[in-house]
Design a protein around this motif. Structure first.
Motif, PDB file in Angstrom:
ATOM      1  N   ILE A  75      95.976 -91.671  37.346  1.00  0.00           N
ATOM      2  CA  ILE A  75      95.353 -91.967  38.642  1.00  0.00           C
ATOM      3  C   ILE A  75      94.743 -90.704  39.234  1.00  0.00           C
ATOM      4  N   TYR A  76      95.494 -89.601  39.184  1.00  0.00           N
ATOM      5  CA  TYR A  76      94.974 -88.332  39.691  1.00  0.00           C
ATOM      6  C   TYR A  76      93.745 -87.891  38.893  1.00  0.00           C
ATOM      7  N   SER A  77      93.827 -88.047  37.573  1.00  0.00           N
ATOM      8  CA  SER A  77      92.715 -87.644  36.708  1.00  0.00           C
ATOM      9  C   SER A  77      91.476 -88.501  36.960  1.00  0.00           C
ATOM     10  N   ASN A  78      91.678 -89.815  37.065  1.00  0.00           N
ATOM     11  CA  ASN A  78      90.549 -90.717  37.308  1.00  0.00           C
ATOM     12  C   ASN A  78      89.938 -90.499  38.687  1.00  0.00           C
ATOM     13  N   THR A  79      90.776 -90.172  39.663  1.00  0.00           N
ATOM     14  CA  THR A  79      90.261 -89.891  41.005  1.00  0.00           C
ATOM     15  C   THR A  79      89.381 -88.651  40.996  1.00  0.00           C
ATOM     16  N   SER A  80      89.842 -87.617  40.288  1.00  0.00           N
ATOM     17  CA  SER A  80      89.057 -86.388  40.175  1.00  0.00           C
ATOM     18  C   SER A  80      87.752 -86.641  39.433  1.00  0.00           C
ATOM     19  N   SER A  81      87.828 -87.417  38.357  1.00  0.00           N
ATOM     20  CA  SER A  81      86.629 -87.744  37.586  1.00  0.00           C
ATOM     21  C   SER A  81      85.647 -88.557  38.417  1.00  0.00           C
ATOM     22  N   LEU A  82      86.181 -89.481  39.211  1.00  0.00           N
ATOM     23  CA  LEU A  82      85.333 -90.313  40.062  1.00  0.00           C
ATOM     24  C   LEU A  82      84.573 -89.466  41.075  1.00  0.00           C
ATOM     25  N   SER A  84      83.730 -86.351  40.744  1.00  0.00           N
ATOM     26  CA  SER A  84      82.709 -85.577  40.023  1.00  0.00           C
ATOM     27  C   SER A  84      81.478 -86.431  39.734  1.00  0.00           C
ATOM     28  N   ILE A  85      81.712 -87.678  39.347  1.00  0.00           N
ATOM     29  CA  ILE A  85      80.588 -88.577  39.056  1.00  0.00           C
ATOM     30  C   ILE A  85      79.819 -88.895  40.334  1.00  0.00           C
ATOM     31  N   LYS A  86      80.531 -89.045  41.452  1.00  0.00           N
ATOM     32  CA  LYS A  86      79.864 -89.309  42.729  1.00  0.00           C
ATOM     33  C   LYS A  86      78.974 -88.141  43.126  1.00  0.00           C
ATOM     34  N   ILE A  87      79.464 -86.928  42.906  1.00  0.00           N
ATOM     35  CA  ILE A  87      78.659 -85.741  43.214  1.00  0.00           C
ATOM     36  C   ILE A  87      77.429 -85.690  42.315  1.00  0.00           C
ATOM     37  N   ARG A  88      77.625 -85.989  41.030  1.00  0.00           N
ATOM     38  CA  ARG A  88      76.513 -86.016  40.081  1.00  0.00           C
ATOM     39  C   ARG A  88      75.467 -87.048  40.493  1.00  0.00           C
ATOM     40  N   ILE A 174      70.622 -94.228  36.558  1.00  0.00           N
ATOM     41  CA  ILE A 174      71.205 -95.494  36.098  1.00  0.00           C
ATOM     42  C   ILE A 174      72.534 -95.244  35.383  1.00  0.00           C
ATOM     43  N   ASN A 175      72.553 -94.240  34.502  1.00  0.00           N
ATOM     44  CA  ASN A 175      73.783 -93.919  33.765  1.00  0.00           C
ATOM     45  C   ASN A 175      74.898 -93.476  34.704  1.00  0.00           C
ATOM     46  N   SER A 176      74.554 -92.663  35.687  1.00  0.00           N
ATOM     47  CA  SER A 176      75.576 -92.189  36.627  1.00  0.00           C
ATOM     48  C   SER A 176      76.137 -93.351  37.447  1.00  0.00           C
ATOM     49  N   GLU A 177      75.289 -94.312  37.789  1.00  0.00           N
ATOM     50  CA  GLU A 177      75.760 -95.487  38.531  1.00  0.00           C
ATOM     51  C   GLU A 177      76.688 -96.339  37.667  1.00  0.00           C
ATOM     52  N   ASN A 178      76.361 -96.459  36.380  1.00  0.00           N
ATOM     53  CA  ASN A 178      77.227 -97.217  35.468  1.00  0.00           C
ATOM     54  C   ASN A 178      78.574 -96.523  35.293  1.00  0.00           C
ATOM     55  N   TYR A 179      78.533 -95.197  35.108  1.00  0.00           N
ATOM     56  CA  TYR A 179      79.777 -94.435  34.984  1.00  0.00           C
ATOM     57  C   TYR A 179      80.617 -94.567  36.255  1.00  0.00           C
ATOM     58  N   LEU A 180      79.939 -94.538  37.382  1.00  0.00           N
ATOM     59  CA  LEU A 180      80.630 -94.632  38.668  1.00  0.00           C
ATOM     60  C   LEU A 180      81.319 -95.983  38.810  1.00  0.00           C
ATOM     61  N   ILE A 185      86.519 -99.203  38.462  1.00  0.00           N
ATOM     62  CA  ILE A 185      87.296-100.294  37.865  1.00  0.00           C
ATOM     63  C   ILE A 185      88.535 -99.750  37.166  1.00  0.00           C
ATOM     64  N   GLU A 186      88.354 -98.665  36.392  1.00  0.00           N
ATOM     65  CA  GLU A 186      89.474 -98.074  35.655  1.00  0.00           C
ATOM     66  C   GLU A 186      90.522 -97.507  36.606  1.00  0.00           C
ATOM     67  N   LEU A 187      90.080 -96.875  37.684  1.00  0.00           N
ATOM     68  CA  LEU A 187      91.012 -96.315  38.660  1.00  0.00           C
ATOM     69  C   LEU A 187      91.852 -97.414  39.301  1.00  0.00           C
TER      70      LEU A 187
END
Length: 231
Positions: A75-82, A84-88, A174-180, A185-187
């Motif tokens: 959860i902590y890892s996915n939150t951090s990743s999320l 980063s993707i939002k900033i990107r 588009i890719n960043s929105e898909n990753y986001l 969902i994963e979080l």
């Protein structure tokens, strides 16, 4: 949902307890039971059941504790990743808006030059553009927030839609929105599993001392402005 989790974990615990009871009976029969004895000899009455369910309790607790810690780390890892993707995604959209702003300024300067050269009034220029099916955003600011809005904008201008670098920028958004979307969902999936696990027996008995608390699902606050509602 929590009551179902507790019921399921109790059933698993009871099943494992009976299985380990049989294992302990076999151990006692092969170790301390004389060969001529008709029944399995136990250190004390009900030892097999006691040891079986005690081992089941310990094994179940260790498994659930490790699983909860693992989910907590995910959860902590996915939150951090999320984040980063939002900033990107935010940086890419900002780059798209800067491109639009530059394009609008160039468009406006071009129309001003044409107006000066041909002495055509602003109303006549707009009428001419309408007849030629040309669109201009020079008189209003455009601010995009998604790949859909950016794609719609560049499709109105062949010099942008045919530009390979602009296409790459659109694909990146588009890719960043898909990753986001996938990260959200994963979080929430990890949070759901974690919240369910900490309410299962026997971990639920020591949930508070171990500081396992329910985590809130990821939700984004949608700000509805008067302009969106048309008021």
């Amino acid at each position: 949902m929590k009551s179902k989790s507790v019921f399921k974990s109790v059933c698993v615990f009871v099943g494992l307890g009976f299985l380990l009871t049989i294992v302990w009976l076999m151990i006692f029969s092969m170790t301390i039971t004389p060969d001529d004895a008709e029944m399995t000899v136990e250190p004390f009455s009900g030892a097999s059941v006691t040891f079986g369910f005690a081992c089941a309790l310990i094994a179940n607790f260790i498994y659930q504790y490790n699983s909860a810690k693992s989910l907590e780390q995910r959860i902590y890892s996915n939150t951090s990743s999320l984040e980063s993707i939002k900033i990107r995604n935010r940086d890419l959209v900002d780059k798209a808006n800067r491109l639009i702003d530059k394009h609008q300024k160039n468009e406006k300067e071009s129309y001003i030059d044409i107006a000066k050269a041909s002495s055509i009034k602003k109303e006549e220029r707009h009428e001419k553009n309408t007849k030629d099916r040309l669109k201009t955003y020079s008189d209003e600011d455009v601010l995009v927030t998604s790949s859909q809005e950016f794609g719609k904008f560049i499709n109105d201008f062949p010099e942008l839609s045919n530009n390979q670098n602009v296409k790459i920028l659109l694909d990146e958004i588009i890719n960043s929105e898909n990753y986001l979307s996938n990260s959200k969902i994963e979080l929430n999936r990890c949070i759901e599993s974690y919240n369910s696990l900490i309410h299962q027996f026997p971990l639920v008995l020591l949930r508070k001392p171990l500081k396992f608390t329910d985590k809130e699902f990821y939700r984004e606050e949608v700000q509805i402005t008067d302009e969106m509602l048309g008021i």
